[in-house]
Design an enzyme around this catalytic site. Structure first.
Site, PDB file in Angstrom:
ATOM      1  N   ASN A  54       0.848  -1.125  -0.053  1.00 53.50           N
ATOM      2  CA  ASN A  54      -0.110   0.150  -0.053  1.00 53.50           C
ATOM      3  C   ASN A  54       0.742   1.171  -0.117  1.00 53.50           C
ATOM      4  O   ASN A  54       0.628   2.256  -0.784  1.00 53.50           O
ATOM      5  CB  ASN A  54      -0.892   0.058   1.312  1.00 53.50           C
ATOM      6  CG  ASN A  54      -2.038  -0.977   1.111  1.00 53.50           C
ATOM      7  OD1 ASN A  54      -2.164  -1.521  -0.010  1.00 53.50           O
ATOM      8  ND2 ASN A  54      -2.740  -1.159   2.148  1.00 53.50           N
ATOM      9  N   ARG A 384     -11.174  -3.991 -14.100  1.00 54.38           N
ATOM     10  CA  ARG A 384     -10.179  -4.929 -13.978  1.00 54.38           C
ATOM     11  C   ARG A 384     -10.771  -6.359 -13.848  1.00 54.38           C
ATOM     12  O   ARG A 384     -11.723  -6.616 -13.198  1.00 54.38           O
ATOM     13  CB  ARG A 384      -9.622  -4.790 -12.242  1.00 54.38           C
ATOM     14  CG  ARG A 384      -9.013  -3.205 -12.093  1.00 54.38           C
ATOM     15  CD  ARG A 384      -8.540  -3.250 -10.782  1.00 54.38           C
ATOM     16  NE  ARG A 384      -8.246  -1.765 -10.326  1.00 54.38           N
ATOM     17  CZ  ARG A 384      -7.303  -1.293 -10.604  1.00 54.38           C
ATOM     18  NH1 ARG A 384      -6.212  -1.561 -11.574  1.00 54.38           N
ATOM     19  NH2 ARG A 384      -7.198   0.142 -10.150  1.00 54.38           N
ATOM     20  N   ARG A 414      -5.337   1.936 -13.414  1.00 57.20           N
ATOM     21  CA  ARG A 414      -3.981   1.947 -12.757  1.00 57.20           C
ATOM     22  C   ARG A 414      -3.409   0.781 -12.695  1.00 57.20           C
ATOM     23  O   ARG A 414      -3.815   0.074 -11.801  1.00 57.20           O
ATOM     24  CB  ARG A 414      -4.039   2.771 -11.730  1.00 57.20           C
ATOM     25  CG  ARG A 414      -2.433   3.497 -11.700  1.00 57.20           C
ATOM     26  CD  ARG A 414      -2.277   4.558 -10.347  1.00 57.20           C
ATOM     27  NE  ARG A 414      -3.280   5.635 -10.528  1.00 57.20           N
ATOM     28  CZ  ARG A 414      -2.951   6.753 -10.879  1.00 57.20           C
ATOM     29  NH1 ARG A 414      -1.563   6.821 -11.552  1.00 57.20           N
ATOM     30  NH2 ARG A 414      -3.420   7.754 -11.067  1.00 57.20           N
ATOM     31  N   HIS A 444     -15.647   3.288 -14.774  1.00 53.85           N
ATOM     32  CA  HIS A 444     -15.202   2.508 -13.470  1.00 53.85           C
ATOM     33  C   HIS A 444     -16.545   1.900 -13.183  1.00 53.85           C
ATOM     34  O   HIS A 444     -16.494   1.072 -12.115  1.00 53.85           O
ATOM     35  CB  HIS A 444     -14.967   3.414 -12.259  1.00 53.85           C
ATOM     36  CG  HIS A 444     -14.635   2.753 -11.021  1.00 53.85           C
ATOM     37  ND1 HIS A 444     -15.206   2.873 -10.035  1.00 53.85           N
ATOM     38  CD2 HIS A 444     -13.554   2.176 -10.818  1.00 53.85           C
ATOM     39  CE1 HIS A 444     -14.842   2.128  -9.027  1.00 53.85           C
ATOM     40  NE2 HIS A 444     -13.676   1.618  -9.567  1.00 53.85           N
ATOM     41  N   TYR A 477     -12.703  -9.508  -1.720  1.00 53.68           N
ATOM     42  CA  TYR A 477     -13.205  -8.129  -1.468  1.00 53.68           C
ATOM     43  C   TYR A 477     -14.726  -8.404  -1.215  1.00 53.68           C
ATOM     44  O   TYR A 477     -15.375  -9.142  -1.845  1.00 53.68           O
ATOM     45  CB  TYR A 477     -13.208  -7.423  -3.025  1.00 53.68           C
ATOM     46  CG  TYR A 477     -11.796  -7.049  -3.275  1.00 53.68           C
ATOM     47  CD1 TYR A 477     -10.677  -7.387  -2.513  1.00 53.68           C
ATOM     48  CD2 TYR A 477     -11.667  -6.095  -4.275  1.00 53.68           C
ATOM     49  CE1 TYR A 477      -9.255  -6.936  -2.852  1.00 53.68           C
ATOM     50  CE2 TYR A 477     -10.312  -5.810  -4.568  1.00 53.68           C
ATOM     51  CZ  TYR A 477      -9.168  -6.126  -4.237  1.00 53.68           C
ATOM     52  OH  TYR A 477      -7.934  -5.885  -4.524  1.00 53.68           O
ATOM     53  N   ARG A 573     -14.077   2.664   4.701  1.00 51.70           N
ATOM     54  CA  ARG A 573     -12.790   1.974   4.995  1.00 51.70           C
ATOM     55  C   ARG A 573     -11.410   2.852   4.904  1.00 51.70           C
ATOM     56  O   ARG A 573     -10.551   2.504   5.818  1.00 51.70           O
ATOM     57  CB  ARG A 573     -12.364   0.821   3.821  1.00 51.70           C
ATOM     58  CG  ARG A 573     -11.465   0.083   4.057  1.00 51.70           C
ATOM     59  CD  ARG A 573     -11.120  -0.926   2.544  1.00 51.70           C
ATOM     60  NE  ARG A 573     -10.403  -0.097   1.804  1.00 51.70           N
ATOM     61  CZ  ARG A 573     -10.757  -0.169   0.564  1.00 51.70           C
ATOM     62  NH1 ARG A 573     -11.568  -0.959   0.006  1.00 51.70           N
ATOM     63  NH2 ARG A 573      -9.785   0.517  -0.284  1.00 51.70           N
ATOM     64  N   HIS A 601     -14.952  -3.384   0.315  1.00 53.81           N
ATOM     65  CA  HIS A 601     -15.139  -2.601  -1.040  1.00 53.81           C
ATOM     66  C   HIS A 601     -16.540  -2.170  -1.547  1.00 53.81           C
ATOM     67  O   HIS A 601     -16.658  -1.569  -2.524  1.00 53.81           O
ATOM     68  CB  HIS A 601     -14.510  -3.575  -2.181  1.00 53.81           C
ATOM     69  CG  HIS A 601     -14.247  -3.050  -3.336  1.00 53.81           C
ATOM     70  ND1 HIS A 601     -14.840  -3.347  -4.410  1.00 53.81           N
ATOM     71  CD2 HIS A 601     -13.086  -2.349  -3.828  1.00 53.81           C
ATOM     72  CE1 HIS A 601     -14.439  -2.401  -5.456  1.00 53.81           C
ATOM     73  NE2 HIS A 601     -13.235  -1.938  -5.190  1.00 53.81           N
TER      74      HIS A 601
END
Length: 734
Positions: A54, A384, A414, A444, A477, A573, A601
């Protein structure tokens, strides 16, 4: 670790906290999980590795962007901090956190040794063992090394991002000083070298290289050595790929993207970690060569890269007590594996809750659509996807079966750009129509639209999710996937895809909230409704589960709502730029953060008390990038039972004393108190018991049943009381 010592103190009486400092607070909560003795040892190793990963990405993305603006006088619009002030504050917090990281990792390594797995320092081994490892080095490591001397004729080499190098201070025979640099692996060398003898003892390969520098630089005297690891900025603007594009064909865009990705690998350094004694001379030389100031250098007392903890975990797989109890996603009890998915969705909406429930029904919907003679088209957004994606495989099969398949592949996701470029080529070769995100706007949203033709009528089956279409991450997730035959939702989804196909954004929608044009305005309107109710003396409340909260417009609206008397619960979160509990401003706002076994998530929006309640699931956080710079979708949950399930799960998270932290008025986070309760474990138990079975009457149809994906009983501690969700849905779970 003491939370108060790391408070993000608000400036004056403001309710805002700087975005970057808030993110560091989140990563510190991850580090706390590496220290928490309630977590099994191998899971704490995993949290330590996640903390470092992270932090690397934070420096690559956020600090890199800040450093690019240092000379521009840019300020943060919430706290008034300049870029320089933000960078300095980040560096100071990072130094404190890395000291804590060293202390925690030393404790973890000590516990590992107690389990028979020992990480050794090369120079602390006996002469005999050193000699044996030197033979291994000569035959297995030395032939693969590419050492370099830095001098007038040998320039300082390019150091790759996040790779470890041994740097030697060398003395020539004539008395001159040189610097020697040796790459320590880069994926070529085995990271952990076994120490000969009994037990599982290892030496990191970089320690072995550093201990063998006198053999590498045999014609010099080695006067000192240090291990270093450089982190480079990844702040490239992938949107610029479109601006540089001359060829409007798909392959031209992909090649332009690939060029931008290659550029990223050579961006400016932003952070240097080192292990060992770094002399002033060597420090100054490194800083000069890398263009870094010394405040960007961080000493480490533990290995510079912690991903090897994964290999260590693998050596302990036979010790179940060192891991979380095994859990496998369960088949939803609301899905009948013997009936076609479309028939079941027509009867009532179906919602899957990952990772507690299996992704199989959604995959089956996609696979069946590819075979269904009534299906005309399948349209899907891909942000993704898994490296071995069954979802892409299903789209390919559908195209080969003659269906119109439209896939919007976001190449600017990314660090997933190369994976997505590869899948876009696969889809195109199969005959799918591949489109890309809009100029300046990432797509997204998590949206799937299946269009069927029943006689003269068109029918939509829509799936809207909070998480990516990725079969790997659905096991890690927490997310929701809603499958519905609601034709109004389907019509909105069709408008979304039509707009994307034409390079436009959706300006109006009926059921869905769609960013950037019609998500934030609808949210603001619903918050205003609660403000008006509170001012009229009525009950008013809001609840949101998010990954991040940075949007200043929404934050200011929350403050206004709080001052009007609206009760607001936020489960956030990560980054949260709003501080709850500030007297006179955010007294009515409670902020909770959960960091646990699974990555939180999902996004849930809850507006109003029961009599006027509206509930949505969404792909969008309340961050400016989501609300105004991306295409996002939020979908209403109309089914009363599914809505009640979401509400109850939200309430469970608000009282999570095991993994929840409550934000304090000074911006710090403290663990919640009360009877021990772990919301994620409860949801696992409920999934194993089938407590989420839909029992309330909806559309006519056969009662739906299901079986567990794994035939294992619940392994975590269960309650003797009736399950919360079971009570809610009228089933006695025993």
């Amino acid at each position: 670790m003491k939370d108060q010592e790391n408070a993000a103190v608000p400036l004056g009486d403001t309710c805002f906290v700087n975005r970057e400092l808030s993110w560091l607070q989140f990563n510190r909560r991850v580090l706390e999980e590496a220290e928490d003795p309630a977590n099994p040892l191998c899971e704490r190793l995993n949290f330590a590795a996640i903390f470092q990963s992270n932090l690397d990405e934070f420096y690559m993305v956020r600090v890199g962007a800040l450093m690019d603006t240092l000379d521009m006088g840019v300020t943060d619009d919430k706290t008034g901090m300049t870029s320089e002030e933000q960078v300095n504050a980040v560096l100071e917090k990072t130094r404190t956190m890395l000291t804590e990281r060293d202390h925690i990792c030393k404790g973890l390594l000590k516990e590992l040794a107690g389990q028979g797995v020992e990480l050794c320092r090369f120079h602390e081994l006996s002469d005999k063992l050193q000699s044996m490892l030197e033979k291994y080095f000569a035959s297995n490591v030395m032939p693969l090394l590419s050492p370099q001397i830095v001098g007038r004729k040998q320039p300082f080499p390019f150091l790759k991002n996040k790779e470890i190098y041994a740097v030697a201070r060398l003395r020539t025979k004539s008395g001159g000083e040189r610097m020697g640099i040796v790459p320590c692996g880069g994926g070529i060398l085995r990271r952990l070298v076994p120490v000969p003898g009994e037990g599982q003892r290892f030496v990191p390969v970089e320690e072995l290289v550093a201990g063998s520098l006198s053999k590498i630089f045999a014609h010099y005297k080695v006067e000192g050595a240090v291990l270093i690891r450089l982190v480079r900025s990844a702040d490239i603007h992938l949107e610029d790929a479109a601006a540089e594009l001359d060829d409007l064909a798909s392959d031209g865009y992909r090649k332009s993207m690939e060029k931008m990705i290659r550029r990223r690998k050579r961006l400016r350094p932003v952070k240097l970690d080192y292990q060992g004694k770094l002399t002033d001379t060597m420090r100054d030389s490194l800083c000069a060569c890398l263009g870094l100031s010394k405040k960007h250098l961080f000493a480490s007392e533990v290995p510079l890269e912690l991903s090897f903890f994964g290999a260590v975990r693998d050596t302990l797989r036979d010790k179940a007590e060192l891991f979380y109890p095994r859990r496998v996603p369960q088949n939803s009890p609301n899905v009948d594996p013997a009936q076609p998915m479309v028939e079941q969705i027509r009867r009532r909406d179906i919602m899957l809750s990952y990772p507690y429930e299996s992704v199989r029904p959604m995959l089956r919907l996609l696979q069946e659509a590819g075979q269904d003679p009534e299906v005309v088209s399948i349209k899907m957004t891909l942000y993704r996807v898994a490296h071995n994606s069954k979802i892409v495989e299903a789209l390919v099969d559908a195209a080969e079966n003659g269906k119109e398949v439209v896939a919007l592949v976001e190449l600017r996701a990314r660090f997933d750009e190369e994976n997505n470029i590869g899948w876009s080529r696969v889809l195109e070769r199969a005959g799918c129509r591949v489109i890309y995100g809009l100029d300046g706007l990432k797509v997204h949203s998590k949206l799937l639209l299946i269009t069927r033709k029943n006689g003269e009528q068109v029918e939509y089956i829509t799936q809207v999710g909070t998480g990516n279409y990725n079969e790997d991450t659905v096991r890690l997730y927490t997310d929701y996937a809603l499958m519905t035959a609601d034709q109004a939702i389907g019509a909105d989804a069709a408008h979304v895809f039509n707009a994307l196909s034409m390079g436009e954004v959706l300006e109006e929608s009926r059921e869905l909230m769609v960013a950037p044009a019609c998500l934030r305005p609808k949210i603001l309107a619903l918050i205003d409704r609660e403000i008006e109710a509170a001012r009229a003396g009525e009950e008013a409340c809001l609840g949101f589960k998010l990954n991040g909260l940075t949007d200043k417009v929404l934050i200011e609206k929350f403050i206004e709502a709080s001052q009007a008397g609206v009760k607001i619960d936020l489960v956030v979160r990560g980054i949260c730029c709003l501080i709850g509990g500030v007297p006179g401003k955010t007294d009515n706002i409670r902020v909770i953060s959960i960091v646990g076994r699974y990555l939180e998530h999902a996004r849930i929006y809850i507006f109003g008390p029961e009599e006027r309640r509206q509930v949505y699931i969404s792909s969008a956080d309340f961050m400016t990038r989501n609300t105004s710079k991306r295409v996002e979708v939020a979908a209403p949950v109309h089914d009363p039972v599914l809505r009640a399930q979401l509400e109850e799960m939200f309430r469970c998270e608000l009282r999570d004393t095991a993994k929840g932290r409550r934000q304090q008025p000074d911006g710090s986070y403290v663990r919640m108190e009360g009877e021990p309760f772990n919301s994620q474990e409860r949801f696992c138990d409920e999934a194993y018991r089938g407590a989420w079975t839909v029992t309330a009457p909806a559309k006519p149809g056969k009662k739906q049943t299901g079986s567990a994906e794994g035939a294992e009983p619940p392994e975590a501690k269960t309650t003797t009381r009736r399950g919360l969700l079971g009570r809610l849905f009228g089933r006695d779970q025993g």
